[in-house]
Scaffold this motif. Sequence first.
Motif, PDB file in Angstrom:
ATOM      1  N   TYR A 255     -73.103 -11.689  49.801  1.00  0.00           N
ATOM      2  CA  TYR A 255     -72.803 -12.728  50.774  1.00  0.00           C
ATOM      3  C   TYR A 255     -74.078 -13.350  51.344  1.00  0.00           C
ATOM      4  N   VAL A 256     -73.959 -14.620  51.720  1.00  0.00           N
ATOM      5  CA  VAL A 256     -74.957 -15.287  52.561  1.00  0.00           C
ATOM      6  C   VAL A 256     -74.200 -15.807  53.775  1.00  0.00           C
ATOM      7  N   ILE A 257     -74.643 -15.412  54.968  1.00  0.00           N
ATOM      8  CA  ILE A 257     -73.978 -15.786  56.215  1.00  0.00           C
ATOM      9  C   ILE A 257     -74.876 -16.751  56.979  1.00  0.00           C
ATOM     10  N   SER A 258     -74.301 -17.849  57.466  1.00  0.00           N
ATOM     11  CA  SER A 258     -75.083 -18.795  58.269  1.00  0.00           C
ATOM     12  C   SER A 258     -74.153 -19.548  59.216  1.00  0.00           C
ATOM     13  N   CYS A 259     -74.726 -20.443  60.030  1.00  0.00           N
ATOM     14  CA  CYS A 259     -73.926 -21.255  60.948  1.00  0.00           C
ATOM     15  C   CYS A 259     -73.366 -22.510  60.283  1.00  0.00           C
ATOM     16  N   ASP A 260     -73.736 -22.750  59.032  1.00  0.00           N
ATOM     17  CA  ASP A 260     -73.261 -23.947  58.334  1.00  0.00           C
ATOM     18  C   ASP A 260     -71.760 -23.889  58.099  1.00  0.00           C
ATOM     19  N   THR A 261     -71.101 -25.037  58.196  1.00  0.00           N
ATOM     20  CA  THR A 261     -69.664 -25.097  57.928  1.00  0.00           C
ATOM     21  C   THR A 261     -69.383 -25.531  56.494  1.00  0.00           C
ATOM     22  N   PHE A 262     -70.350 -26.190  55.834  1.00  0.00           N
ATOM     23  CA  PHE A 262     -70.190 -26.540  54.423  1.00  0.00           C
ATOM     24  C   PHE A 262     -70.341 -25.282  53.572  1.00  0.00           C
ATOM     25  N   ASP A 263     -69.510 -25.161  52.533  1.00  0.00           N
ATOM     26  CA  ASP A 263     -69.526 -23.964  51.682  1.00  0.00           C
ATOM     27  C   ASP A 263     -70.596 -24.105  50.597  1.00  0.00           C
ATOM     28  N   PHE A 264     -71.652 -23.271  50.696  1.00  0.00           N
ATOM     29  CA  PHE A 264     -72.753 -23.292  49.730  1.00  0.00           C
ATOM     30  C   PHE A 264     -72.613 -22.219  48.645  1.00  0.00           C
ATOM     31  N   SER A 265     -71.448 -21.621  48.507  1.00  0.00           N
ATOM     32  CA  SER A 265     -71.263 -20.549  47.518  1.00  0.00           C
ATOM     33  C   SER A 265     -71.703 -21.017  46.127  1.00  0.00           C
ATOM     34  N   GLN A 266     -72.329 -20.104  45.369  1.00  0.00           N
ATOM     35  CA  GLN A 266     -72.792 -20.447  44.026  1.00  0.00           C
ATOM     36  C   GLN A 266     -73.041 -19.189  43.207  1.00  0.00           C
ATOM     37  N   ASN A 267     -72.817 -19.304  41.917  1.00  0.00           N
ATOM     38  CA  ASN A 267     -73.127 -18.219  40.967  1.00  0.00           C
ATOM     39  C   ASN A 267     -72.522 -16.872  41.380  1.00  0.00           C
ATOM     40  N   GLY A 268     -71.321 -16.910  41.928  1.00  0.00           N
ATOM     41  CA  GLY A 268     -70.647 -15.676  42.325  1.00  0.00           C
ATOM     42  C   GLY A 268     -71.081 -15.131  43.669  1.00  0.00           C
ATOM     43  N   ILE A 269     -72.071 -15.780  44.300  1.00  0.00           N
ATOM     44  CA  ILE A 269     -72.534 -15.369  45.631  1.00  0.00           C
ATOM     45  C   ILE A 269     -71.743 -16.163  46.669  1.00  0.00           C
ATOM     46  N   ILE A 270     -71.145 -15.439  47.616  1.00  0.00           N
ATOM     47  CA  ILE A 270     -70.217 -16.048  48.573  1.00  0.00           C
ATOM     48  C   ILE A 270     -70.962 -16.463  49.835  1.00  0.00           C
ATOM     49  N   HIS A 271     -70.862 -17.741  50.188  1.00  0.00           N
ATOM     50  CA  HIS A 271     -71.405 -18.201  51.467  1.00  0.00           C
ATOM     51  C   HIS A 271     -70.285 -18.228  52.498  1.00  0.00           C
ATOM     52  N   LYS A 272     -70.563 -17.718  53.694  1.00  0.00           N
ATOM     53  CA  LYS A 272     -69.572 -17.736  54.771  1.00  0.00           C
ATOM     54  C   LYS A 272     -70.195 -18.255  56.056  1.00  0.00           C
ATOM     55  N   ASN A 273     -69.443 -19.076  56.759  1.00  0.00           N
ATOM     56  CA  ASN A 273     -69.812 -19.446  58.117  1.00  0.00           C
ATOM     57  C   ASN A 273     -69.699 -18.201  58.995  1.00  0.00           C
ATOM     58  N   ILE A 274     -70.650 -18.011  59.904  1.00  0.00           N
ATOM     59  CA  ILE A 274     -70.704 -16.742  60.645  1.00  0.00           C
ATOM     60  C   ILE A 274     -69.471 -16.530  61.515  1.00  0.00           C
ATOM     61  N   ILE A 275     -68.930 -17.590  62.092  1.00  0.00           N
ATOM     62  CA  ILE A 275     -67.724 -17.423  62.925  1.00  0.00           C
ATOM     63  C   ILE A 275     -66.549 -17.011  62.053  1.00  0.00           C
ATOM     64  N   ASP A 276     -66.420 -17.632  60.887  1.00  0.00           N
ATOM     65  CA  ASP A 276     -65.350 -17.231  59.967  1.00  0.00           C
ATOM     66  C   ASP A 276     -65.515 -15.775  59.542  1.00  0.00           C
ATOM     67  N   PHE A 277     -66.751 -15.378  59.283  1.00  0.00           N
ATOM     68  CA  PHE A 277     -67.011 -13.983  58.882  1.00  0.00           C
ATOM     69  C   PHE A 277     -66.605 -13.023  60.000  1.00  0.00           C
ATOM     70  N   LEU A 278     -66.955 -13.349  61.228  1.00  0.00           N
ATOM     71  CA  LEU A 278     -66.679 -12.437  62.344  1.00  0.00           C
ATOM     72  C   LEU A 278     -65.195 -12.363  62.687  1.00  0.00           C
ATOM     73  N   LEU A 279     -64.461 -13.445  62.442  1.00  0.00           N
ATOM     74  CA  LEU A 279     -63.047 -13.481  62.813  1.00  0.00           C
ATOM     75  C   LEU A 279     -62.125 -13.005  61.708  1.00  0.00           C
ATOM     76  N   ASN A 280     -62.595 -13.059  60.458  1.00  0.00           N
ATOM     77  CA  ASN A 280     -61.747 -12.684  59.335  1.00  0.00           C
ATOM     78  C   ASN A 280     -62.242 -11.389  58.718  1.00  0.00           C
ATOM     79  N   LYS A 281     -61.430 -10.352  58.806  1.00  0.00           N
ATOM     80  CA  LYS A 281     -61.851  -9.038  58.333  1.00  0.00           C
ATOM     81  C   LYS A 281     -61.685  -8.932  56.825  1.00  0.00           C
TER      82      LYS A 281
END
Length: 400
Positions: free
Chosen positions: A374-400
């Motif tokens: 995973y890569v976690i940041s404050c960005d709301t645009f999804d930067f996921s690539q090559n099987g690596i998952i990008h998550k917005n930090i609020i989404d990560f914290l709220l979704n288990k």
Amino acid sequence: MIKREKYLKNIRPFYEQDLIKVITGIRRCGKSVILTQIMDELKQTGIKEEQIIYINFEFADYIDITNANELNNFIEKKLVNNDKYYVFFDEIQNVDKWEKVVNSLKSKYKENISIFITGSNSDLLSGELATHIAGRYVSFKIYPFTFDEVCEFKGIKNKDKYELEKVFDDYIIWGGMPQRFSMNDELQVKTYLSDVYNSIVIKDIVERFKIKDLDLFNKILTFIITTPSQTFSAESLSSYLLSENIEVSKMTIYNYLEYMCRAMLINKADRYDVRGKRILNGKYKYYLTDLGLGQVTNNERKKMGAYLENIVYNELISRGYDVKVGTLETGEIDFIATKFEVKEYYQVAYHLTDEIIDREFAVYNNIQDNFPKYVISCDTFDFSQNGIIHKNIIDFLLNK
């Protein structure tokens, strides 16, 4: 106050067992509230009020109970018949040789007593309790509110992004100590957090470990609190203090850091050699148990990336993961989180510019396993690539 089901669901299966239930956590993180919620659940099952004995050793009502004999005499007078009793000792570390009483009660009353204890230092399970009843207790560690719990408390879990971001910004600054959410303004919050901070430093560190050089201790503590998430080297701190004409050994520095960890003011993350599959000694990362306590000595917000990294670390350990910092020849992985057979990798950044995207995603190139990355940041645009998952930090914290 919200019902902290994430902890209660783990403690609940042991309510009726004779195993001692040990609940630890930093001061004011909500341990007493959890005990209250346990007692309420017991009453709902038909347990009578007189079968429940609750002692909070920070209350003036029990100021005369300071040692094992006084505590034992007090409890024995409460056990008046053959009913099953549920005994709650809150902040029990304030009683000298308390473990002798717990051990005695458990041996004497066996299945007719269920004991719950809380304490604000990680030494609670050291000494005679661990020695004499090893394998006969279960322990649970409680943390301040996660962001998910803050949103539940405020009733905004299903609100729009703007509202969530506003609460998240407040959470970064003032942390998740439960009681602070009942306060009306920042001055009240800061005053409260200052009192909590001072109680931890004075009662759980300075008095407990008999620290003589308070000025030196405070300099080291301030350095750690104002630089969370940074790789720490005793050599560099020793050199820095020497430049200010303060001579201190590396052993003293590490002792002070250990005291801070035992008081649960900070947590230490080991560095793990991913290739060599071994723990690296000498350099660690330290994270504040609650970012709000950092505001007591640090009013500036200079390194948002470091604060976000601290929040993700706290979130992972509150979810029950063992968390280490990963080291590779080509860089560092912020976190390797493991739980049973599960392994997850995390990189944390404030915002993903082109340069930062290259850096944060490229570190995974040398990891060939199939565990989630995973890569976690404050960005709301999804930067996921090559099987690596990008998550917005609020989404990560709220979704288990």
